[in-house]
Write an enzyme that holds these catalytic residues in place. Structure first.
Site, PDB file in Angstrom:
ATOM      1  N   LEU A 160       5.793   2.980 -10.184  1.00 62.56           N
ATOM      2  CA  LEU A 160       5.056   3.917  -9.598  1.00 62.56           C
ATOM      3  C   LEU A 160       5.508   3.625  -7.890  1.00 62.56           C
ATOM      4  O   LEU A 160       5.704   2.834  -7.482  1.00 62.56           O
ATOM      5  CB  LEU A 160       3.393   3.216  -9.572  1.00 62.56           C
ATOM      6  CG  LEU A 160       2.811   3.415 -10.728  1.00 62.56           C
ATOM      7  CD1 LEU A 160       1.305   3.064 -10.793  1.00 62.56           C
ATOM      8  CD2 LEU A 160       2.805   5.055 -11.573  1.00 62.56           C
ATOM      9  N   ASP A 161       5.363   5.002  -7.373  1.00 63.59           N
ATOM     10  CA  ASP A 161       5.626   5.011  -5.876  1.00 63.59           C
ATOM     11  C   ASP A 161       4.753   4.173  -5.390  1.00 63.59           C
ATOM     12  O   ASP A 161       3.502   3.888  -5.836  1.00 63.59           O
ATOM     13  CB  ASP A 161       5.421   6.229  -5.362  1.00 63.59           C
ATOM     14  CG  ASP A 161       6.325   7.293  -5.682  1.00 63.59           C
ATOM     15  OD1 ASP A 161       7.509   6.881  -6.428  1.00 63.59           O
ATOM     16  OD2 ASP A 161       6.340   8.652  -5.648  1.00 63.59           O
ATOM     17  N   ARG A 162       5.048   3.539  -4.045  1.00 67.18           N
ATOM     18  CA  ARG A 162       4.359   2.604  -3.415  1.00 67.18           C
ATOM     19  C   ARG A 162       2.869   3.118  -2.894  1.00 67.18           C
ATOM     20  O   ARG A 162       2.006   2.178  -3.055  1.00 67.18           O
ATOM     21  CB  ARG A 162       4.820   2.106  -2.063  1.00 67.18           C
ATOM     22  CG  ARG A 162       4.047   1.197  -1.305  1.00 67.18           C
ATOM     23  CD  ARG A 162       5.199   0.609  -0.189  1.00 67.18           C
ATOM     24  NE  ARG A 162       5.536   1.641   0.654  1.00 67.18           N
ATOM     25  CZ  ARG A 162       4.709   2.048   1.952  1.00 67.18           C
ATOM     26  NH1 ARG A 162       3.695   1.539   1.812  1.00 67.18           N
ATOM     27  NH2 ARG A 162       5.181   3.042   2.623  1.00 67.18           N
ATOM     28  N   THR A 220      10.638   2.780  -4.922  1.00 68.37           N
ATOM     29  CA  THR A 220      10.657   3.143  -6.593  1.00 68.37           C
ATOM     30  C   THR A 220      12.203   2.687  -6.947  1.00 68.37           C
ATOM     31  O   THR A 220      12.287   2.358  -8.030  1.00 68.37           O
ATOM     32  CB  THR A 220      10.897   4.571  -6.638  1.00 68.37           C
ATOM     33  OG1 THR A 220      11.853   5.256  -6.032  1.00 68.37           O
ATOM     34  CG2 THR A 220       9.387   5.409  -6.568  1.00 68.37           C
TER      35      THR A 220
END
Length: 490
Positions: free
Chosen positions: A200-202, A378
């Site tokens: 997941l994106d940060r 990512t």
């Protein structure tokens, strides 16, 4: 350059060491007069299996709703690049690694921070040769993340499923190491040697799965490749989203890996996202998102293109995109102008940390310039000149470390600090050794002299949440976030 990733199981290193010990010693070639010996290359570990020593590098503390990491010493290691052969260290630092001034590298060399084939570098004029092994010990500062705990949704003999808070990278990347899901699970939940199934994106929160074995990881990865995995997200967007189902199939192109920015472009990769409005409170809409492909920032970019960016998206809902904020792909700027405007907008708000980058990252060029990695974490990224592989700093111990660290004066001139460090000076102007521990303050560290504004916990939450992941043999779901409730207001 990547941080360590999933590696061999416990005991494999010991077996390797036994084999190496049993092997006959390699004979050294007779050196010509004045010739410098370069040892043969050794294989650097590329696994993600972190040891107790890695977890013990530093500790967490909580302040103002944030999880913070105490600064610590860390080694970046790399072999000499082909283009460096025949060039001096000084030339390499001055042309490729401008994140720090040359005075810093001279001071670091004198303090024993730079090593060539494990020997301290005293002269930056030394000419590099093929297979030279460089080690750079740095004082590392990590950006804070939200103090929200990682909730474990499910755990069995095959997988661990967690509800990831926003602002936490999945694994070490860029400036993040201990403030990552992998490290926190290892340090606080004793969940180690996990294999990443998806990312997941940060800034995205929600359901995140890890496999406990390579076999399970491969099995689920096969489902991902064959598109048998169903993903469902929710987000809150600006304005009144259409009531009918909306399908967006605009191709997406990466503008910058370093800053982590993408946009719709005919030259981009095929993408497909299905959107369905769940509620509207008069100002913003909660939207269900079903991505059919898995491109970087896919949901965020498609929503921006449709004219309904996520309410608090720190990239795609910014003034830098122009009056319409990128709706319909209308930006009116070149990629370079767009990136500059985005960085300047965050710099003016003192919020570069929210992008996951620092002034040092922006100042560096060449090796670090859009090297194929995203600040959104990512993928793994580097943020230091010598970061191909890494390990905890083991050389700065005992009297050597004390000699360097006890110098806590306020002199900002690196050349002066370099001389004082050599002399073992250990007092500041008031004759005291300073209030912080020796690990937390370093005489050569520029970050130690800077004062940064902490982000508020609210700034570290983006309204995009992975609600559900469903496969052939599993179905995991988290609770709906508070901001996604129908009657919620800012």
């Amino acid at each position: 350059m990547a941080e360590p990733g999933p590696g061999p199981k416990a005991g494999s290193e010991e077996v390797k060491e036994e084999k190496e010990a049993a092997a006959p010693a390699r004979k050294k070639r007779r050196l010509a007069a004045g010739e410098r010996y370069v040892p043969p290359p050794r294989k650097l570990s590329t696994g993600v299996s972190f040891s107790a020593a890695h977890f013990a590098e530093t500790s967490y503390y909580f302040e103002g709703g944030l999880r913070k990491v105490r600064p610590y010493y860390y080694d970046f290691r790399t072999y000499c690049k082909g283009r460096w052969v025949g060039r001096s260290l000084l030339h390499v630092f001055s042309t490729e690694f401008r994140a720090q001034p040359l005075s810093y590298y001279r001071a670091a060399a004198r303090a024993g921070r730079l090593r060539l084939n494990e020997e301290p570098v005293r002269d930056l004029d030394i000419v590099l040769k093929n297979n030279d092994f460089l080690r750079n010990t740095v004082h590392r500062h990590e950006p804070p993340v939200t103090a929200q705990p990682i909730q474990i949704l499910a755990e069995n003999e095959e997988v661990v499923v967690v509800d990831k808070p926003s602002s936490l990278p999945v694994h070490p990347c860029g400036r993040f190491r201990h403030n990552t899901v992998i490290f926190i699970l290892g340090k606080e939940h004793n969940l180690k040697e996990l294999h990443t199934i998806h990312r997941l994106d940060r800034m995205t929160s929600g359901v995140l799965m890890f496999a406990k074995t390579v076999e399970v990881s491969k099995r689920i990865d096969e489902q991902v490749r064959e598109r048998q995995l169903e993903k469902e997200y929710v987000c809150r967007v600006v304005g009144e989203f259409p009531e009918h189902e909306v399908v967006c199939e605009e191709p997406i192109l990466v503008v910058s890996y370093k800053v982590g920015v993408c946009r719709v472009d005919p030259k981009g990769k095929f993408c497909k996202t299905i959107f369905q409005r769940l509620s509207y409170n008069g100002k913003s809409s909660v939207v269900k998102c079903l991505p059919r492909t898995g491109r970087t920032h896919q949901i965020r970019v498609h929503l921006q293109y449709l004219g309904y960016p996520i309410v608090n998206d720190p990239i795609y809902n910014m003034e830098a995109w122009g009056p319409e904020k990128g709706k319909g792909g209308n930006i009116g700027k070149t990629d370079e102008e767009l990136l500059k405007a985005l960085v300047e907008e965050h710099r003016s708000k003192q919020s570069l940390d929210i992008l996951g980058i620092s002034e040092e990252d922006l100042n560096s060029n060449a090796e670090n310039k859009d090297s194929g990695h995203s600040s959104e974490c990512t993928e793994s990224v580097q943020s230091d000149p010598l970061s191909e592989n890494s390990c905890p700093a083991e050389d700065l111990k005992g009297s050597e470390r004390n000699k360097i660290v006890c110098l806590l004066n306020s002199d900002s001139n690196l050349e002066t600090r370099e001389k004082n460090t050599e002399l073992g000076t250990s007092e500041n102007e008031s004759g005291q050794t300073g209030g912080k521990s020796s690990e937390e303050t370093d005489p050569l560290c520029v970050e130690c002299k800077m004062t940064r504004r902490d982000p508020s916990p609210k700034e570290l939450v983006m309204y995009l949440h992975a609600l559900r992941y469903k496969g052939a043999e599993f179905d995991y779901c988290s609770k709906m976030p508070e901001w996604a409730m129908e009657d919620w207001e800012e």
